[in-house]
Design an enzyme around this catalytic site. Structure first.
Site, PDB file in Angstrom:
ATOM      1  N   ASP A 162       0.835  -1.198   0.000  1.00  0.00           N
ATOM      2  CA  ASP A 162       0.000   0.000   0.000  1.00  0.00           C
ATOM      3  C   ASP A 162       0.871   1.250   0.000  1.00  0.00           C
ATOM      4  OD1 ASP A 162      -2.228  -1.612   0.098  1.00  0.00           O
ATOM      5  OD2 ASP A 162      -2.453  -1.463   2.273  1.00  0.00           O
ATOM      6  N   LYS A 163       0.293   2.346  -0.433  1.00  0.00           N
ATOM      7  CA  LYS A 163       1.028   3.606  -0.537  1.00  0.00           C
ATOM      8  C   LYS A 163       1.674   4.000   0.788  1.00  0.00           C
ATOM      9  CE  LYS A 163       0.357   8.435  -1.941  1.00  0.00           C
ATOM     10  NZ  LYS A 163      -0.618   9.440  -2.446  1.00  0.00           N
TER      11      LYS A 163
END
Length: 240
Positions: free
Chosen positions: A102-103
């Site tokens: 995930d970012k």
């Protein structure tokens, strides 16, 4: 193999750039200057030099990255910086991240141009273990560990496979827990959703291992290095 392909692949160049170098007389094969771009070379036995430096041909590249926050796990994106953007331009050709983080997740990310290896690592049939360390808002207990060990039914009804949860440290005043969690699948936002299912929230998440490959803590956030031959060999053994 054509000489222009050899030079392009080994140096992260376009075929046009490789052809220009050959025609300009910058390339030799077995100490003989070659200007024919279609000249056939044996990557295993011929000694190819570019401007006097021996070129080592490697069909595939493998990089360990310590992914920072605010970078997306993709090869390209119209609005966000990607993990491939962090790789030097001369080394980017054909690279892609194996899976995704995930970012806002940091840690171990493998980048390669080896599609077969990536497929094996991501295949549900291989049950490749991914290990993460996380800071959790909430007090993780032995009961939580037991729930994770049985597999969790997420809020949307989806069920996860059993996971190994370990408590690393507890801060009772802040009601926070540092944990290590091992999973063998890769559902969307899986770890965040697992803790959400037991009314807890993931505040920080970092991947530290994938299969036999462990994050080298000497690799700083946003940096990367090539896998050693031993790391690659151990990784392949795990999935073959």
């Amino acid at each position: 193999m054509r000489l222009d392909k050899f030079i392009a692949d080994a140096n992260g160049l376009t075929r046009s750039q490789a052809k220009k170098l050959i025609k300009d007389g910058s390339v030799s094969v077995n100490q003989k200057n070659i200007k024919q771009t279609k000249y056939q070379v044996d990557a295993k036995s011929d000694v190819v030099q570019l401007e006097g430096t021996t070129v080592i041909y490697q069909k595939y590249s493998y990089y360990m990255m310590n992914k920072p926050k605010n970078v997306v796990s993709a090869t390209s994106d119209d609005s966000e910086k990607t993990v491939v953007d962090l790789i030097a331009e001369t080394k980017r050709k054909g690279l892609f991240p194996v899976g995704r983080l995930d970012k806002d997740t940091t840690g171990l990310l493998l980048l390669t141009n080896d599609g077969e290896l990536a497929h094996k690592l991501l295949s549900p049939k291989k049950h490749v273990t991914k290990i993460y360390r996380a800071l959790i808002a909430g007090e993780v207990t032995e009961k939580t560990i037991q729930i994770f060990a049985k597999g969790i039914t997420l809020r949307d009804g989806e069920t996860t496979k059993p996971a190994i949860l370990k408590i690393l440290a507890t801060n009772s005043k802040k009601k926070e827990t540092k944990v290590e969690i091992s999973i063998t699948e890769g559902k969307y936002h899986q770890i965040k959703r697992m803790f959400g299912a037991v009314s807890m929230k993931v505040q920080e998440l970092k991947r530290v291992q994938m299969g036999n490959l462990k994050l080298d803590e000497k690799v700083n956030l946003g940096e990367y290095r090539e896998l050693t031959s031993e790391e690659l060999s151990n990784l392949v053994k795990k999935i073959d």
